[in-house]
Design a protein around this motif. Sequence first.
Motif, PDB file in Angstrom:
ATOM      1  N   ASN A 156       0.800  -1.087   0.123  1.00  0.00           N
ATOM      2  CA  ASN A 156      -0.032  -0.017  -0.018  1.00  0.00           C
ATOM      3  C   ASN A 156       0.754   1.144  -0.121  1.00  0.00           C
ATOM      4  N   TYR A 157       1.803   1.156   0.768  1.00  0.00           N
ATOM      5  CA  TYR A 157       3.093   2.389   0.769  1.00  0.00           C
ATOM      6  C   TYR A 157       3.467   2.629  -0.640  1.00  0.00           C
ATOM      7  N   MET A 158       4.036   1.468  -1.284  1.00  0.00           N
ATOM      8  CA  MET A 158       4.490   1.558  -2.283  1.00  0.00           C
ATOM      9  C   MET A 158       3.593   2.319  -3.475  1.00  0.00           C
ATOM     10  N   ARG A 159       2.439   1.757  -3.427  1.00  0.00           N
ATOM     11  CA  ARG A 159       1.387   2.248  -4.203  1.00  0.00           C
ATOM     12  C   ARG A 159       1.190   3.625  -4.107  1.00  0.00           C
ATOM     13  N   GLU A 160       1.052   4.169  -2.928  1.00  0.00           N
ATOM     14  CA  GLU A 160       1.139   5.579  -2.668  1.00  0.00           C
ATOM     15  C   GLU A 160       2.004   6.253  -3.190  1.00  0.00           C
ATOM     16  N   MET A 161       3.192   5.733  -2.896  1.00  0.00           N
ATOM     17  CA  MET A 161       4.432   6.586  -3.587  1.00  0.00           C
ATOM     18  C   MET A 161       4.859   6.478  -5.030  1.00  0.00           C
ATOM     19  N   GLY A 162       3.892   5.589  -5.747  1.00  0.00           N
ATOM     20  CA  GLY A 162       4.147   5.387  -7.144  1.00  0.00           C
ATOM     21  C   GLY A 162       5.213   4.536  -7.204  1.00  0.00           C
ATOM     22  N   LEU A 163       5.758   3.681  -6.522  1.00  0.00           N
ATOM     23  CA  LEU A 163       6.697   2.770  -6.829  1.00  0.00           C
ATOM     24  C   LEU A 163       6.185   1.143  -7.257  1.00  0.00           C
ATOM     25  N   LYS A 164       6.899   0.672  -8.146  1.00  0.00           N
ATOM     26  CA  LYS A 164       6.673  -0.616  -8.830  1.00  0.00           C
ATOM     27  C   LYS A 164       7.860  -1.510  -9.115  1.00  0.00           C
ATOM     28  N   ALA A 165       7.740  -2.610  -8.866  1.00  0.00           N
ATOM     29  CA  ALA A 165       8.729  -3.415  -9.010  1.00  0.00           C
ATOM     30  C   ALA A 165       8.795  -3.664 -10.464  1.00  0.00           C
ATOM     31  N   GLN A 166      10.079  -3.671 -11.084  1.00  0.00           N
ATOM     32  CA  GLN A 166      10.260  -4.225 -12.492  1.00  0.00           C
ATOM     33  C   GLN A 166      10.057  -5.588 -12.670  1.00  0.00           C
ATOM     34  N   TRP A 167       9.279  -5.829 -13.792  1.00  0.00           N
ATOM     35  CA  TRP A 167       8.991  -7.256 -13.915  1.00  0.00           C
ATOM     36  C   TRP A 167       9.429  -7.666 -15.247  1.00  0.00           C
ATOM     37  N   ILE A 168      10.408  -8.500 -15.382  1.00  0.00           N
ATOM     38  CA  ILE A 168      11.298  -9.161 -16.470  1.00  0.00           C
ATOM     39  C   ILE A 168      10.779 -10.374 -17.060  1.00  0.00           C
ATOM     40  N   LYS A 169      10.144 -10.088 -18.294  1.00  0.00           N
ATOM     41  CA  LYS A 169       9.615 -10.986 -19.061  1.00  0.00           C
ATOM     42  C   LYS A 169      10.841 -12.389 -19.283  1.00  0.00           C
ATOM     43  N   PRO A 170      10.192 -13.504 -19.071  1.00  0.00           N
ATOM     44  CA  PRO A 170      11.046 -14.787 -19.035  1.00  0.00           C
ATOM     45  C   PRO A 170      11.347 -14.790 -20.897  1.00  0.00           C
ATOM     46  N   TYR A 171      12.682 -15.286 -21.016  1.00  0.00           N
ATOM     47  CA  TYR A 171      13.238 -15.351 -22.160  1.00  0.00           C
ATOM     48  C   TYR A 171      12.482 -16.698 -22.737  1.00  0.00           C
ATOM     49  N   THR A 172      11.973 -16.360 -23.963  1.00  0.00           N
ATOM     50  CA  THR A 172      11.374 -17.536 -24.711  1.00  0.00           C
ATOM     51  C   THR A 172      11.865 -17.808 -26.061  1.00  0.00           C
ATOM     52  N   ILE A 173      12.317 -18.717 -26.722  1.00  0.00           N
ATOM     53  CA  ILE A 173      12.922 -18.944 -27.782  1.00  0.00           C
ATOM     54  C   ILE A 173      11.691 -18.946 -28.903  1.00  0.00           C
ATOM     55  N   THR A 174      12.126 -18.198 -29.899  1.00  0.00           N
ATOM     56  CA  THR A 174      11.278 -17.728 -30.937  1.00  0.00           C
ATOM     57  C   THR A 174      11.639 -18.361 -32.240  1.00  0.00           C
ATOM     58  N   THR A 175      13.125 -18.791 -32.274  1.00  0.00           N
ATOM     59  CA  THR A 175      13.524 -19.157 -33.749  1.00  0.00           C
ATOM     60  C   THR A 175      13.265 -20.654 -33.783  1.00  0.00           C
ATOM     61  N   ILE A 176      13.090 -21.045 -35.124  1.00  0.00           N
ATOM     62  CA  ILE A 176      12.930 -22.540 -35.517  1.00  0.00           C
ATOM     63  C   ILE A 176      14.077 -23.100 -35.846  1.00  0.00           C
ATOM     64  N   ASP A 177      14.343 -24.441 -35.614  1.00  0.00           N
ATOM     65  CA  ASP A 177      15.432 -25.092 -35.742  1.00  0.00           C
ATOM     66  C   ASP A 177      15.611 -25.131 -37.405  1.00  0.00           C
ATOM     67  N   SER A 178      16.915 -24.944 -37.934  1.00  0.00           N
ATOM     68  CA  SER A 178      16.780 -24.875 -39.453  1.00  0.00           C
ATOM     69  C   SER A 178      16.796 -26.237 -39.974  1.00  0.00           C
ATOM     70  N   ASP A 179      16.770 -27.329 -39.330  1.00  0.00           N
ATOM     71  CA  ASP A 179      16.669 -28.607 -39.909  1.00  0.00           C
ATOM     72  C   ASP A 179      15.196 -28.881 -39.745  1.00  0.00           C
ATOM     73  N   PHE A 180      14.721 -28.999 -40.777  1.00  0.00           N
ATOM     74  CA  PHE A 180      13.145 -29.014 -40.995  1.00  0.00           C
ATOM     75  C   PHE A 180      12.706 -30.670 -41.369  1.00  0.00           C
ATOM     76  N   SER A 181      13.727 -31.599 -41.391  1.00  0.00           N
ATOM     77  CA  SER A 181      13.419 -32.815 -41.369  1.00  0.00           C
ATOM     78  C   SER A 181      12.793 -33.446 -40.234  1.00  0.00           C
ATOM     79  N   THR A 182      12.825 -32.935 -39.108  1.00  0.00           N
ATOM     80  CA  THR A 182      12.121 -33.598 -38.017  1.00  0.00           C
ATOM     81  C   THR A 182      10.893 -33.235 -37.590  1.00  0.00           C
TER      82      THR A 182
END
Length: 107
Positions: free
Chosen positions: A81-107
């Motif tokens: 509540n005190y943090m909200r009153e002061m406008g403080l917010k913890a930084q949320w770091i988005k978890p790393y997600t793999i977005t590339t596809i393996d170049s070997d498409f045979s599987t």
Amino acid sequence: MREQGGRQLNVSGVLRHLGVSRSGYNTWKNRIPSNREQRKNKIKDKICDIYDESHQNYGAPKIAKKLKEEGETISEKTVGNYMREMGLKAQWIKPYTITTIDSDFST
């Protein structure tokens, strides 16, 4: 008191508009803070210090834990509540997600 448009406001006019007596305003302005308010301000200062030491990463749970280690008796909810009153917010770091596809498409 100066309004944003450059117009100057007088205290008497503002008090009349708000329906507050001049003596009530002066009493409020010169009031000594209560013990509860003094403790709240002291804890808010400690919260700011811990928050800045953590490079603005800590949220209410970690800050509450640190305050308890320092000997303060305070709940996580109150810290939040005190943090909200002061406008403080913890930084949320988005978890790393793999977005590339393996170049070997045979599987």
